[in-house]
Design a protein around this motif. Structure first.
Motif, PDB file in Angstrom:
ATOM      1  N   HIS A 162       3.563  -9.764   0.443  1.00 22.83           N
ATOM      2  CA  HIS A 162       2.143  -9.401   0.436  1.00 22.83           C
ATOM      3  C   HIS A 162       1.966  -8.041  -0.228  1.00 22.83           C
ATOM      4  O   HIS A 162       1.523  -7.955  -1.369  1.00 22.83           O
ATOM      5  CB  HIS A 162       1.589  -9.416   1.872  1.00 22.83           C
ATOM      6  CG  HIS A 162       0.142  -9.041   1.945  1.00 22.83           C
ATOM      7  ND1 HIS A 162      -0.353  -8.194   2.895  1.00 22.83           N
ATOM      8  CD2 HIS A 162      -0.906  -9.398   1.160  1.00 22.83           C
ATOM      9  CE1 HIS A 162      -1.664  -8.055   2.708  1.00 22.83           C
ATOM     10  NE2 HIS A 162      -2.010  -8.779   1.664  1.00 22.83           N
ATOM     11  N   CYS A 178       5.900  -9.752   9.632  1.00 22.48           N
ATOM     12  CA  CYS A 178       5.625  -8.489   8.965  1.00 22.48           C
ATOM     13  C   CYS A 178       4.581  -7.743   9.790  1.00 22.48           C
ATOM     14  O   CYS A 178       3.492  -8.275  10.038  1.00 22.48           O
ATOM     15  CB  CYS A 178       5.105  -8.728   7.549  1.00 22.48           C
ATOM     16  SG  CYS A 178       4.727  -7.183   6.708  1.00 22.48           S
ATOM     17  N   HIS A 201       0.346  -6.621   8.208  1.00 25.17           N
ATOM     18  CA  HIS A 201      -0.878  -7.432   8.212  1.00 25.17           C
ATOM     19  C   HIS A 201      -0.621  -8.790   8.848  1.00 25.17           C
ATOM     20  O   HIS A 201      -1.308  -9.765   8.560  1.00 25.17           O
ATOM     21  CB  HIS A 201      -1.421  -7.605   6.786  1.00 25.17           C
ATOM     22  CG  HIS A 201      -1.483  -6.332   6.012  1.00 25.17           C
ATOM     23  ND1 HIS A 201      -0.504  -5.942   5.135  1.00 25.17           N
ATOM     24  CD2 HIS A 201      -2.389  -5.324   6.060  1.00 25.17           C
ATOM     25  CE1 HIS A 201      -0.809  -4.752   4.637  1.00 25.17           C
ATOM     26  NE2 HIS A 201      -1.935  -4.349   5.174  1.00 25.17           N
TER      27      HIS A 201
HETATM   28 FE1  FES Z   1       3.390  -7.851   4.976  1.00 21.15          FE
HETATM   29 FE2  FES Z   1       0.889  -7.250   4.386  1.00 21.15          FE
HETATM   30  S1  FES Z   1       2.669  -6.248   3.719  1.00 21.15           S
HETATM   31  S2  FES Z   1       1.608  -8.817   5.676  1.00 21.15           S
END
Ligand code: FES
Length: 125
Positions: A57, A73, A76
């Motif tokens: 992401h 993660c 977000h």
């Molecule tokens: Fe991993 Fe946004 S950087 S969900």
């Protein structure tokens, strides 16, 4: 190929995060034994799969989920299966796989970095 650990230190079904250490190069210099990144290793019998710990992401660091049966993660709330498939959240693709091989009982990976924020997986040179 970069050596990241011993096969015998990995237990099947228990992913382990390891640092990747190697030479960092730019147009003019080579810096030896730099930490280049980290990857998740998952042993399956005598084989090992590896996936980048960088979230596709926006590049945060992917951890094991609280259930230890998925990856998550924290930035977000993207979630991935143990096989790296994207399951929830804003990540545009699954975790990025890396080629592995076993040499003399050691796990080696072909380390790469990938473009983040894109649906298509693109290795960076
Ligand atoms: Fe991993 Fe946004 S950087 S969900």
């Amino acid at each position: 190929w970069l050596r990241v650990g011993r096969l015998s230190d990995l237990r099947p079904g228990e992913p382990r995060r390891v640092s990747v250490v190697g030479d960092q190069r730019d147009a003019f210099t080579i810096t030896r034994d730099e930490v280049l990144g980290s990857v998740w290793l998952n042993r399956e019998g005598e084989n090992v799969t590896a996936m980048s710990a960088v979230c596709p992401h926006l590049g945060c660091s992917i951890d094991l989920g609280p259930d230890r049966k998925s990856f998550a993660c924290p930035c977000h709330a993207s979630r991935f299966g143990l096989n790296g498939d994207a399951e929830a959240g804003p990540s545009p693709r699954g975790m990025d796989p890396l080629e592995t091989r076993i040499v003399d009982g050691f796990v080696e990976i072909a380390f790469k970095r990938f473009r983040i924020g894109t649906t298509d997986r693109e290795a960076l040179s």
